[in-house]
Design a protein around this motif. Structure first.
Motif, PDB file in Angstrom:
ATOM      1  N   LEU A  81      -1.398  17.841 -14.689  1.00 51.59           N
ATOM      2  CA  LEU A  81      -1.934  16.506 -14.409  1.00 51.59           C
ATOM      3  C   LEU A  81      -0.794  15.502 -14.224  1.00 51.59           C
ATOM      4  O   LEU A  81      -0.849  14.642 -13.328  1.00 51.59           O
ATOM      5  N   GLY A  82       0.240  15.614 -15.055  1.00 51.38           N
ATOM      6  CA  GLY A  82       1.398  14.737 -14.910  1.00 51.38           C
ATOM      7  C   GLY A  82       2.097  14.909 -13.574  1.00 51.38           C
ATOM      8  O   GLY A  82       2.527  13.936 -12.956  1.00 51.38           O
ATOM      9  N   LEU A  88       1.256  11.653  -6.549  1.00 47.84           N
ATOM     10  CA  LEU A  88       0.419  10.657  -5.884  1.00 47.84           C
ATOM     11  C   LEU A  88       1.081   9.284  -5.871  1.00 47.84           C
ATOM     12  O   LEU A  88       0.983   8.555  -4.879  1.00 47.84           O
ATOM     13  N   SER A  89       1.756   8.936  -6.959  1.00 47.86           N
ATOM     14  CA  SER A  89       2.391   7.607  -7.024  1.00 47.86           C
ATOM     15  C   SER A  89       3.446   7.463  -5.934  1.00 47.86           C
ATOM     16  O   SER A  89       3.534   6.424  -5.274  1.00 47.86           O
ATOM     17  N   GLY A  90       4.248   8.508  -5.731  1.00 48.89           N
ATOM     18  CA  GLY A  90       5.259   8.450  -4.679  1.00 48.89           C
ATOM     19  C   GLY A  90       4.664   8.523  -3.290  1.00 48.89           C
ATOM     20  O   GLY A  90       5.092   7.807  -2.379  1.00 48.89           O
ATOM     21  N   PHE A  91       3.647   9.375  -3.124  1.00 53.75           N
ATOM     22  CA  PHE A  91       3.070   9.584  -1.797  1.00 53.75           C
ATOM     23  C   PHE A  91       2.361   8.328  -1.291  1.00 53.75           C
ATOM     24  O   PHE A  91       2.564   7.910  -0.150  1.00 53.75           O
ATOM     25  N   PHE A  92       1.525   7.722  -2.127  1.00 57.60           N
ATOM     26  CA  PHE A  92       0.795   6.532  -1.691  1.00 57.60           C
ATOM     27  C   PHE A  92       1.740   5.378  -1.391  1.00 57.60           C
ATOM     28  O   PHE A  92       1.559   4.631  -0.428  1.00 57.60           O
ATOM     29  N   GLY A  93       2.771   5.228  -2.248  1.00 59.17           N
ATOM     30  CA  GLY A  93       3.744   4.173  -1.995  1.00 59.17           C
ATOM     31  C   GLY A  93       4.440   4.353  -0.667  1.00 59.17           C
ATOM     32  O   GLY A  93       4.622   3.400   0.095  1.00 59.17           O
ATOM     33  N   MET A  94       4.819   5.607  -0.363  1.00 60.22           N
ATOM     34  CA  MET A  94       5.493   5.884   0.905  1.00 60.22           C
ATOM     35  C   MET A  94       4.563   5.720   2.097  1.00 60.22           C
ATOM     36  O   MET A  94       4.956   5.209   3.149  1.00 60.22           O
ATOM     37  N   TYR A  95       3.318   6.134   1.942  1.00 59.50           N
ATOM     38  CA  TYR A  95       2.359   6.024   3.035  1.00 59.50           C
ATOM     39  C   TYR A  95       2.217   4.574   3.497  1.00 59.50           C
ATOM     40  O   TYR A  95       2.239   4.283   4.695  1.00 59.50           O
ATOM     41  N   ILE A  96       2.080   3.664   2.544  1.00 58.41           N
ATOM     42  CA  ILE A  96       1.936   2.251   2.902  1.00 58.41           C
ATOM     43  C   ILE A  96       3.265   1.667   3.361  1.00 58.41           C
ATOM     44  O   ILE A  96       3.314   0.861   4.302  1.00 58.41           O
ATOM     45  N   ALA A  97       4.369   2.083   2.740  1.00 58.91           N
ATOM     46  CA  ALA A  97       5.680   1.550   3.121  1.00 58.91           C
ATOM     47  C   ALA A  97       5.999   1.848   4.573  1.00 58.91           C
ATOM     48  O   ALA A  97       6.529   0.992   5.301  1.00 58.91           O
ATOM     49  N   THR A  98       5.699   3.063   5.029  1.00 56.59           N
ATOM     50  CA  THR A  98       5.998   3.416   6.420  1.00 56.59           C
ATOM     51  C   THR A  98       5.150   2.620   7.402  1.00 56.59           C
ATOM     52  O   THR A  98       5.519   2.484   8.577  1.00 56.59           O
ATOM     53  N   THR A 129       0.709   0.701  -7.972  1.00 57.26           N
ATOM     54  CA  THR A 129       0.204   2.074  -8.009  1.00 57.26           C
ATOM     55  C   THR A 129       0.870   2.863  -9.128  1.00 57.26           C
ATOM     56  O   THR A 129       0.200   3.601  -9.873  1.00 57.26           O
ATOM     57  N   VAL A 130       2.189   2.740  -9.249  1.00 56.08           N
ATOM     58  CA  VAL A 130       2.923   3.463 -10.290  1.00 56.08           C
ATOM     59  C   VAL A 130       2.438   3.076 -11.682  1.00 56.08           C
ATOM     60  O   VAL A 130       2.146   3.940 -12.524  1.00 56.08           O
ATOM     61  N   THR A 131       2.338   1.771 -11.959  1.00 56.89           N
ATOM     62  CA  THR A 131       1.912   1.351 -13.296  1.00 56.89           C
ATOM     63  C   THR A 131       0.442   1.662 -13.543  1.00 56.89           C
ATOM     64  O   THR A 131       0.063   2.057 -14.651  1.00 56.89           O
ATOM     65  N   GLY A 132      -0.402   1.494 -12.522  1.00 53.81           N
ATOM     66  CA  GLY A 132      -1.819   1.804 -12.678  1.00 53.81           C
ATOM     67  C   GLY A 132      -2.053   3.271 -12.967  1.00 53.81           C
ATOM     68  O   GLY A 132      -2.746   3.634 -13.933  1.00 53.81           O
ATOM     69  N   LEU A 133      -1.466   4.142 -12.150  1.00 52.34           N
ATOM     70  CA  LEU A 133      -1.610   5.580 -12.379  1.00 52.34           C
ATOM     71  C   LEU A 133      -0.939   6.003 -13.681  1.00 52.34           C
ATOM     72  O   LEU A 133      -1.415   6.909 -14.376  1.00 52.34           O
ATOM     73  N   GLY A 134       0.175   5.340 -14.018  1.00 48.18           N
ATOM     74  CA  GLY A 134       0.892   5.689 -15.243  1.00 48.18           C
ATOM     75  C   GLY A 134       0.057   5.485 -16.481  1.00 48.18           C
ATOM     76  O   GLY A 134      -0.064   6.385 -17.324  1.00 48.18           O
ATOM     77  N   ILE A 219      11.595   5.310  -1.406  1.00 43.19           N
ATOM     78  CA  ILE A 219      10.216   4.939  -1.716  1.00 43.19           C
ATOM     79  C   ILE A 219       9.531   6.049  -2.502  1.00 43.19           C
ATOM     80  O   ILE A 219       9.208   5.892  -3.678  1.00 43.19           O
ATOM     81  N   ALA A 220       9.303   7.208  -1.867  1.00 39.52           N
ATOM     82  CA  ALA A 220       8.611   8.306  -2.551  1.00 39.52           C
ATOM     83  C   ALA A 220       9.406   8.799  -3.755  1.00 39.52           C
ATOM     84  O   ALA A 220       8.857   8.995  -4.848  1.00 39.52           O
ATOM     85  N   GLY A 221      10.720   8.999  -3.577  1.00 34.63           N
ATOM     86  CA  GLY A 221      11.552   9.459  -4.688  1.00 34.63           C
ATOM     87  C   GLY A 221      11.640   8.432  -5.796  1.00 34.63           C
ATOM     88  O   GLY A 221      11.537   8.753  -6.981  1.00 34.63           O
ATOM     89  N   MET A 222      11.831   7.176  -5.421  1.00 31.08           N
ATOM     90  CA  MET A 222      11.939   6.117  -6.411  1.00 31.08           C
ATOM     91  C   MET A 222      10.619   5.920  -7.152  1.00 31.08           C
ATOM     92  O   MET A 222      10.599   5.684  -8.370  1.00 31.08           O
ATOM     93  N   GLY A 223       9.491   6.034  -6.439  1.00 31.39           N
ATOM     94  CA  GLY A 223       8.191   5.873  -7.083  1.00 31.39           C
ATOM     95  C   GLY A 223       7.974   6.921  -8.157  1.00 31.39           C
ATOM     96  O   GLY A 223       7.552   6.610  -9.283  1.00 31.39           O
ATOM     97  N   ALA A 224       8.267   8.186  -7.822  1.00 35.71           N
ATOM     98  CA  ALA A 224       8.139   9.261  -8.808  1.00 35.71           C
ATOM     99  C   ALA A 224       9.126   9.058  -9.957  1.00 35.71           C
ATOM    100  O   ALA A 224       8.802   9.323 -11.128  1.00 35.71           O
TER     101      ALA A 224
END
Length: 666
Positions: A81-82, A88-98, A129-134, A219-224
């Motif tokens: 789950l972790g 997901l936190s990295g992927f969603f952040g990158m999806y919107i960033a691009t 997204t990171v803090t919410g999912l966290g 973005i994705a790496g930093m988010g994770a």
């Protein structure tokens, strides 16, 4: 009620992130050429992430099976789950960033404030997204273990979840960092230094790979990465808090994280409003951070007053929060202002050699005050609340991560926006606006890394204390030859890890340089702009180099605790304790040095590009580009990965250590 309220704030953060995403996607993307370039970046980033996740999850499955056999199948599920939430936190952040980048470019045709609004909105999606999912993921793990799995300790459950987040973060940071810096270094060395063409010039074959790298690495790496830091700080606080307060500690800790999210939302809204009324970019971002932290301090005080010894816990939390802010501002100084002017001056006076020397000196000098502040923070928080106070200080440092990560994540979006402007042949005025935002983004990114490594030091120390207790040791005997031997080996691990990551960038960048030179040499009409380069070939080089090279550095964190515990048998717990202590001490200082030196070199280059010391195309500029390429893998690959390394080693030792020692004793 407290746990429910924290969950509500976590969900609210995700809802706000969705709302910002919708508002971004409704914006105009600009010309057809801008859309075409943006689509190439989006497709390249998605393709790399899917390949990276495919490789990474093979190791996730293997490690989950190991956890299921040695610890518990339920803990293996929490570990999985972790990994999912971290991904997901990295992927969603990158999806919107691009998608935000091209819209930022189009907004820059109107004003700097409008471009800042879009770029910061995109960065805020990542932060929220990171803090919410966290908090939702950690809370879900804790709740399930308490209500439905009495055979699994909630402390073990959240530790398994935290390891999952760290596992993904390490692969994502290392893999994304290798990708982005191989492309960046290759593009700069041939395009800017040898060919003398501008940054992000569409004639450069590596330019699309470079812009893709900004997203998969920064973005994705930093988010994770920061998801892992956030979850790790919560986990450390819950473990030591339960030992201090009992089960009531979890309610207090989740309330702190929940209201920290609410404070971040207030801060994000404040910065968005400030950018709309055309306040200077630096001030607009600072306004949100200041308001968020003031709001958090007030709320934390009210919450803490309601529990026994709450004032002492409040002092520990605020100590961490204030030290985090101080480290951020110190980082801001060393990556801007006088230090970068000195580096730029060195570039004009002595060329590449003095550029590198002055940047190294700035990076080394920048480590002293942050480490002094961390030491003071440890003493103050321990004096007020013991080991639990140290964990609370780490939690406090990341309590307003939602706003600090939003500020950090905006930088790569602005960088990509500048690249799209250059490749789309937009006006010089547009590029100046995006460059202004990009230069600020380098400083905010360095500040974010300062936050991350500062919290890593406090969180790893708290987890290290938990490891000592779980091994039934009163303290770690530093006079023991096994402890000292472990410290020597542990001190060297961050250097070995960094060397592998930097060499991976160097090798991939070498292939990239040869490919760019080949295309300049063999494609007729490329330099005159009459032919298009083969962007896909360069994307392939970065992808293959990253996927091949990310495994060995990542395995160091996973294997070293097991090796220490097993090889030294009954003395393994002492050796591993020394290993963790050595890695923590050397890792923190090395990470701060590399992050700040790299950012200082980058901003010195940008300072020269603004027309100082001869401007673009001058000898000083060429020297500064060399400095920037040296700093790139330090600040974006090795440096930010070290904080994950030291925490993952500690959590693995904490989870597996008692079981391995028990088995060996039998």
């Amino acid at each position: 009620m407290g746990l429910l309220l924290a969950g509500i704030f976590g969900v609210l953060s995700l809802i706000f992130a969705v709302a910002l995403s919708i508002s971004i996607l409704k914006r105009d993307q600009g010309t057809e050429r801008m859309k075409k370039i943006a689509k190439a970046i989006q497709d390249g980033a998605l393709a790399f992430l899917l390949e990276e996740y495919r490789t990474m999850y093979l190791w996730v499955i293997i490690f989950a099976i190991l956890i299921g056999i040695v610890i518990s199948p339920y803990v293996a599920v929490f570990f999985a789950l972790g990994t999912i939430f971290s991904t997901l936190s990295g992927f969603f952040g990158m999806y919107i960033a691009t998608r935000a980048s091209v819209r930022t470019t189009n907004a820059a045709t109107k004003s700097t404030g409008e471009a800042l609004f879009v770029a910061f909105s995109g960065g805020s999606v990542m932060g929220l997204t990171v803090t919410g999912l966290g908090v939702v993921g950690s809370l879900l793990t804790y709740f399930i273990s308490v209500k439905f799995l009495p055979q699994v300790s909630p402390l073990v459950a959240v530790t398994g979840y935290s390891i999952g987040a760290s596992f993904v973060a390490l692969f994502a940071r290392v893999g994304g960092g290798i990708y982005t810096k191989a492309a960046d270094v290759g593009a700069d060395l041939v395009g800017k230094v040898e060919a003398g063409i501008p940054e992000d010039d569409p004639r450069n074959p590596a330019v699309i790979a470079d812009n893709v790298g900004d997203n998969v690495g920064d973005i994705a790496g930093m988010g994770a990465d920061l998801y892992e830091s956030y979850v790790g700080s919560i986990t450390a606080a819950i473990i030591l808090g339960t030992l201090t307060l009992g089960n009531n500690a979890s309610t207090y800790i989740y309330l702190i994280t929940g209201y920290g999210i609410l404070s971040s939302i207030v801060g994000v809204i404040s910065s968005l409003v400030a950018s709309k009324i055309n306040i200077a970019p630096q001030k607009a971002l600072n306004i949100g951070s200041v308001i968020a932290n003031i709001f958090a301090i007030i709320v934390f005080f009210i919450i803490s007053k309601g529990i026994p010894n709450g004032t002492n816990y409040f002092v520990a939390i605020i100590t961490g929060l204030l030290i985090g802010l101080a480290i951020g501002f110190i980082t801001q100084y060393f990556t801007s202002a006088n230090p970068i002017v000195e580096i730029a001056k060195s570039s004009s006076e002595g060329g590449a050699a003095t550029t590198i020397l002055s940047g190294m000196a700035v990076g080394m000098e920048s480590t002293f005050i942050p480490l002094l502040l961390i030491a003071i923070g440890i003493i103050i928080s321990y004096r007020f609340s013991g080991l639990f106070g140290i964990a609370l200080a780490g939690l406090g440092m990341l309590s307003t991560l939602g706003i600090s990560l939003s500020v950090d994540a905006y930088g790569p979006i602005a960088d990509n926006a500048g690249g799209i402007a250059e490749m789309s042949h937009l006006s010089h005025e547009v590029r100046e606006r995006t460059d202004t935002l990009d230069a600020l983004g380098n400083t905010t990114a360095a500040m974010g890394k300062g936050f991350a490594i500062g919290s890593a030091a406090l969180t790893a120390l708290a987890l290290f204390s938990s490891y000592i207790q779980s091994m039934q040791m009163d303290t770690l005997n530093v006079m023991s030859p096994y402890t000292i031997s472990g410290m020597f080996v542990g001190t060297s691990l961050p250097f070995l890890f960094s060397a592998l990551a930097i060499m991976a960038v160097s090798r991939s960048a070498g292939y990239m340089v040869e490919e760019v030179r080949r295309q300049f040499r063999e494609i007729p009409g490329l330099m005159s702009g009459k032919a298009d380069p083969d962007y896909k070939k360069c994307i392939s080089i970065s992808t293959k180099g990253a996927l091949k090279s990310m495994i060995l550095p990542s395995l160091i964190a996973v294997v070293s605790p097991f090796a220490g515990l097993i090889i030294f048998m009954s003395y393994g717990k002492e050796f591993t304790g020394g290993l963790l202590a050595g890695a923590l001490l050397s890792g923190v200082i090395l990470a701060i040095y590399m992050a700040n030196a790299g950012a200082a070199w980058d901003n010195a280059k940008k300072f020269i590009e603004q027309g100082n010391f001869g401007g673009k195309g001058s000898e000083a500029h060429r020297a500064s580009v060399v400095g920037d390429t040296v700093g790139d893998p330090l600040k974006d690959t090795a440096g930010p990965s070290i904080n994950i390394l030291i925490k993952l080693m500690t959590t693995i030792s904490l989870l597996f250590g008692p079981h391995i020692v028990k088995f060996l004793v039998k």
